[in-house]
Every structure is written in C-alpha cells, then in structure tokens.
Design a protein around this motif. Structure first.
Motif, PDB file in Angstrom:
ATOM      1  N   ASN A 293       0.815  -1.211   0.000  1.00  0.00           N
ATOM      2  CA  ASN A 293       0.000   0.000   0.000  1.00  0.00           C
ATOM      3  C   ASN A 293       0.851   1.266   0.000  1.00  0.00           C
ATOM      4  O   ASN A 293       0.446   2.298  -0.531  1.00  0.00           O
ATOM      5  N   MET A 294       2.018   1.189   0.599  1.00  0.00           N
ATOM      6  CA  MET A 294       2.868   2.364   0.722  1.00  0.00           C
ATOM      7  C   MET A 294       3.544   2.738  -0.597  1.00  0.00           C
ATOM      8  O   MET A 294       3.608   3.907  -0.958  1.00  0.00           O
TER       9      MET A 294
ATOM     10  N   ALA B 102      -1.140  -9.134  -7.351  1.00  0.00           N
ATOM     11  CA  ALA B 102      -0.318  -8.950  -8.551  1.00  0.00           C
ATOM     12  C   ALA B 102      -0.976  -8.077  -9.623  1.00  0.00           C
ATOM     13  O   ALA B 102      -0.355  -7.146 -10.149  1.00  0.00           O
ATOM     14  N   VAL B 103      -2.216  -8.362  -9.952  1.00  0.00           N
ATOM     15  CA  VAL B 103      -2.902  -7.606 -11.013  1.00  0.00           C
ATOM     16  C   VAL B 103      -3.062  -6.144 -10.607  1.00  0.00           C
ATOM     17  O   VAL B 103      -2.822  -5.234 -11.420  1.00  0.00           O
ATOM     18  N   ASP B 104      -3.424  -5.906  -9.359  1.00  0.00           N
ATOM     19  CA  ASP B 104      -3.580  -4.529  -8.883  1.00  0.00           C
ATOM     20  C   ASP B 104      -2.243  -3.792  -8.915  1.00  0.00           C
ATOM     21  O   ASP B 104      -2.180  -2.622  -9.296  1.00  0.00           O
ATOM     22  N   ILE B 105      -1.179  -4.459  -8.511  1.00  0.00           N
ATOM     23  CA  ILE B 105       0.152  -3.836  -8.462  1.00  0.00           C
ATOM     24  C   ILE B 105       0.611  -3.434  -9.862  1.00  0.00           C
ATOM     25  O   ILE B 105       1.077  -2.314 -10.081  1.00  0.00           O
ATOM     26  N   ILE B 106       0.485  -4.346 -10.814  1.00  0.00           N
ATOM     27  CA  ILE B 106       0.923  -4.050 -12.183  1.00  0.00           C
ATOM     28  C   ILE B 106       0.012  -3.002 -12.824  1.00  0.00           C
ATOM     29  O   ILE B 106       0.480  -2.110 -13.553  1.00  0.00           O
ATOM     30  N   SER B 107      -1.274  -3.076 -12.561  1.00  0.00           N
ATOM     31  CA  SER B 107      -2.219  -2.109 -13.132  1.00  0.00           C
ATOM     32  C   SER B 107      -1.907  -0.688 -12.680  1.00  0.00           C
ATOM     33  O   SER B 107      -1.923   0.254 -13.478  1.00  0.00           O
ATOM     34  N   LYS B 108      -1.605  -0.533 -11.388  1.00  0.00           N
ATOM     35  CA  LYS B 108      -1.315   0.798 -10.852  1.00  0.00           C
ATOM     36  C   LYS B 108       0.038   1.327 -11.314  1.00  0.00           C
ATOM     37  O   LYS B 108       0.251   2.540 -11.352  1.00  0.00           O
ATOM     38  N   THR B 109       0.936   0.429 -11.667  1.00  0.00           N
ATOM     39  CA  THR B 109       2.291   0.843 -12.043  1.00  0.00           C
ATOM     40  C   THR B 109       2.433   1.078 -13.539  1.00  0.00           C
ATOM     41  O   THR B 109       2.976   2.105 -13.969  1.00  0.00           O
ATOM     42  N   PHE B 110       1.968   0.130 -14.338  1.00  0.00           N
ATOM     43  CA  PHE B 110       2.155   0.215 -15.791  1.00  0.00           C
ATOM     44  C   PHE B 110       0.849   0.170 -16.576  1.00  0.00           C
ATOM     45  O   PHE B 110       0.823   0.497 -17.753  1.00  0.00           O
ATOM     46  N   GLY B 111      -0.222  -0.267 -15.925  1.00  0.00           N
ATOM     47  CA  GLY B 111      -1.457  -0.536 -16.645  1.00  0.00           C
ATOM     48  C   GLY B 111      -1.532  -2.021 -16.926  1.00  0.00           C
ATOM     49  O   GLY B 111      -0.535  -2.629 -17.345  1.00  0.00           O
ATOM     50  N   SER B 112      -2.668  -2.625 -16.688  1.00  0.00           N
ATOM     51  CA  SER B 112      -2.803  -4.068 -16.837  1.00  0.00           C
ATOM     52  C   SER B 112      -2.682  -4.509 -18.288  1.00  0.00           C
ATOM     53  O   SER B 112      -3.072  -3.790 -19.210  1.00  0.00           O
ATOM     54  N   THR B 113      -2.141  -5.706 -18.504  1.00  0.00           N
ATOM     55  CA  THR B 113      -2.050  -6.278 -19.847  1.00  0.00           C
ATOM     56  C   THR B 113      -3.383  -6.891 -20.268  1.00  0.00           C
ATOM     57  O   THR B 113      -3.564  -7.255 -21.429  1.00  0.00           O
ATOM     58  N   GLY B 114      -4.291  -7.042 -19.296  1.00  0.00           N
ATOM     59  CA  GLY B 114      -5.562  -7.693 -19.571  1.00  0.00           C
ATOM     60  C   GLY B 114      -5.524  -9.182 -19.287  1.00  0.00           C
ATOM     61  O   GLY B 114      -6.530  -9.880 -19.429  1.00  0.00           O
ATOM     62  N   SER B 115      -4.353  -9.665 -18.880  1.00  0.00           N
ATOM     63  CA  SER B 115      -4.197 -11.082 -18.584  1.00  0.00           C
ATOM     64  C   SER B 115      -3.622 -11.244 -17.176  1.00  0.00           C
ATOM     65  O   SER B 115      -2.545 -10.703 -16.877  1.00  0.00           O
ATOM     66  N   ASP B 116      -4.324 -11.989 -16.329  1.00  0.00           N
ATOM     67  CA  ASP B 116      -3.814 -12.243 -14.979  1.00  0.00           C
ATOM     68  C   ASP B 116      -2.445 -12.917 -15.031  1.00  0.00           C
ATOM     69  O   ASP B 116      -1.542 -12.577 -14.258  1.00  0.00           O
ATOM     70  N   PHE B 117      -2.312 -13.871 -15.946  1.00  0.00           N
ATOM     71  CA  PHE B 117      -1.059 -14.620 -16.053  1.00  0.00           C
ATOM     72  C   PHE B 117       0.100 -13.709 -16.431  1.00  0.00           C
ATOM     73  O   PHE B 117       1.184 -13.779 -15.824  1.00  0.00           O
ATOM     74  N   LEU B 118      -0.094 -12.842 -17.423  1.00  0.00           N
ATOM     75  CA  LEU B 118       0.975 -11.946 -17.855  1.00  0.00           C
ATOM     76  C   LEU B 118       1.318 -10.922 -16.781  1.00  0.00           C
ATOM     77  O   LEU B 118       2.494 -10.624 -16.544  1.00  0.00           O
ATOM     78  N   ASP B 119       0.305 -10.380 -16.121  1.00  0.00           N
ATOM     79  CA  ASP B 119       0.559  -9.414 -15.043  1.00  0.00           C
ATOM     80  C   ASP B 119       1.382 -10.057 -13.929  1.00  0.00           C
ATOM     81  O   ASP B 119       2.331  -9.462 -13.414  1.00  0.00           O
ATOM     82  N   THR B 120       0.998 -11.276 -13.568  1.00  0.00           N
ATOM     83  CA  THR B 120       1.712 -11.989 -12.513  1.00  0.00           C
ATOM     84  C   THR B 120       3.128 -12.340 -12.953  1.00  0.00           C
ATOM     85  O   THR B 120       4.071 -12.274 -12.162  1.00  0.00           O
ATOM     86  N   THR B 121       3.287 -12.683 -14.226  1.00  0.00           N
ATOM     87  CA  THR B 121       4.603 -13.002 -14.770  1.00  0.00           C
ATOM     88  C   THR B 121       5.514 -11.786 -14.759  1.00  0.00           C
ATOM     89  O   THR B 121       6.715 -11.883 -14.445  1.00  0.00           O
ATOM     90  N   ILE B 122       4.972 -10.635 -15.100  1.00  0.00           N
ATOM     91  CA  ILE B 122       5.758  -9.392 -15.085  1.00  0.00           C
ATOM     92  C   ILE B 122       6.259  -9.101 -13.676  1.00  0.00           C
ATOM     93  O   ILE B 122       7.434  -8.776 -13.467  1.00  0.00           O
TER      94      ILE B 122
END
Length: 238
Positions: free
Chosen positions: A18-19, A54-74
């Motif tokens: 969160n920080m 994972a999805v929330d973290i990547i979405s807030k940082t770069f924008g989601s790829t639309g794939s849970d698997f890819l976001d988690t992989t990143i």
C-alpha cells in the motif's frame, strides 16, 4: 495502512504494498541480500501477498495487460531480477571484505553468528546452498556474502543465483495469485481477508527451522570454531 503507525508495520507485507507497491517491493527484495541488513524484512510473505495483489500492483504501475497470467509473470520476473542483482551485490561485497567481516563487532543490524550459520550451511550443501538459501530467511541474506568470501567460482554462483532467484520469486508469487483464485472460486474464501493468518503461517513455516538451527546448531561464541573458519578463509584468500 499507508501511514507508518508502529514497528509492527515493518513486518506486514500489506504495508509495503500500500505504501509504494511495485517499486518498494523490488527495493525490499534487493535490500534483503544486496544490503545485508534486510534480514528482518518480510521476504517470503511479501512475495506471497504480492501474488495475491499482482494484477492490482501491475495495473497501478504500468497498466494491466488484460491477462492475470501476464501481469503476474511481469511482477515475478521483476522480483526475480531484483533478487538476482541483490545476491550479486552481496557476493561482490563478500569478495571484497574477506575474513575482515568475521572480525567486525556485532551491532544492532549485524550479527557475526549469522555469518557462521551461513558458512556452515554452505559447507554442508555446496553449490546447492545458493539455491536452497533463497527459501530460508536470514540465511539467504548472508549466503551470497559467504559465497563471495570463500571465493565461489563466479560463473557457478551466477548460475545458481539465477536459478534460485527465479524459483523463489515465481513459486511464491504464483502460489499467492492462484491460491487466492482457487480459494475464492472453490470455497468462497477471500484470502485478502485472511492475510494476518497467512503471514503467521508463512513466517512459522520458513522461520522455525532457521531458529531451531541457530539455537541447537554450533555453539555460540565457540573460539575454536571461529578460529577454524577464519583460518580456512585466510588460506583461501592466499
């Protein structure tokens, strides 16, 4: 959770997520080995909980790829890179300090006993120690330093460092992500609401064996043991 309220927050993975999210996670993973004072940071539990978010973290940082698997992989790939770089810095530090680090006085953030425990673990498990240490709190902080001190072959260390970093980050992050989905879909249990329990379980599983090793391993402050280790390291320096 975004404000620092007590020292307990430092042991709570959700506080870091969160920080500062993505970048704070990477710094903590790097610091745990690269700065060799981060052994108290929540490495394993941070990765598992990061997988849940994972999805929330990547979405807030770069924008989601639309794939849970890819976001988690990143996320897992970035964490693996931070872990690998951290270990390489630890190895470099150990190779430069040599036996002198064993003569350093204990401080609040540095304890020589951790070096002796890591050295003992390295001697018993050889090259596999670098991979295995990833899953052991405290030991993973000092293992790359010991590998540098004893002059482990650089290419072999890099190989095992990469293998260990990838296995550690991907296994814990993907476990967090997909176990969260499994429990929610199959049992209606939201792991985000059970984080305190999850963190306690992870800490017990990963920490208890290390604590027992420290308590019942080699005697603390054994001059003979310390002299043997130092003599061995000095010989390797020559």
């Amino acid at each position: 959770m975004e404000d620092f309220n007590s020292w307990r927050d430092l042991l709570n993975p959700e506080f870091y997520i969160n920080m500062g999210g993505f970048w704070v996670i990477l710094f903590i993973i790097f610091a745990e080995t690269g700065l060799f004072v981060g052994f108290f940071l929540p490495g394993d539990s941070l990765l598992f909980v990061s997988g849940i978010y994972a999805v929330d973290i990547i979405s807030k940082t770069f924008g989601s790829t639309g794939s849970d698997f890819l976001d988690t992989t990143i996320l897992a790939s970035a964490v693996a890179l931070a872990a690998i770089v951290g270990n390489q810095v630890g190895y470099w530090f150990g190779s430069k300090t040599g036996p002198a680090l064993y003569k350093k006085k204990d401080t609040m953030l540095f304890k020589k006993k951790y070096l002796y425990q890591a050295h003992d673990f390295f001697e018993k498990n050889g090259a596999l120690a670098i991979i295995m240490a990833r899953f052991l709190p405290v030991v993973r902080t000092f293992m790359p330093i010991v590998a540098g001190i004893v002059k482990m072959e650089k290419k072999a260390f890099l190989r095992d460092n990469i293998i260990g970093g990838v296995l550690w980050s991907f296994s814990l992050i993907f476990a967090g992500h997909y176990l969260d989905k499994l429990f929610l879909d199959q049992f209606g249990i939201n792991l985000k609401e059970k984080l305190e329990f999850i963190i306690i379980v992870i800490v017990l599983i990963t920490t208890v064996p290390v604590v027992l090793k420290f308590m019942f391993g080699a005697p603390k402050g054994n001059p003979k043991l310390e002299d043997e280790v130092l003599d061995d390291l000095i010989d390797k320096e020559k």
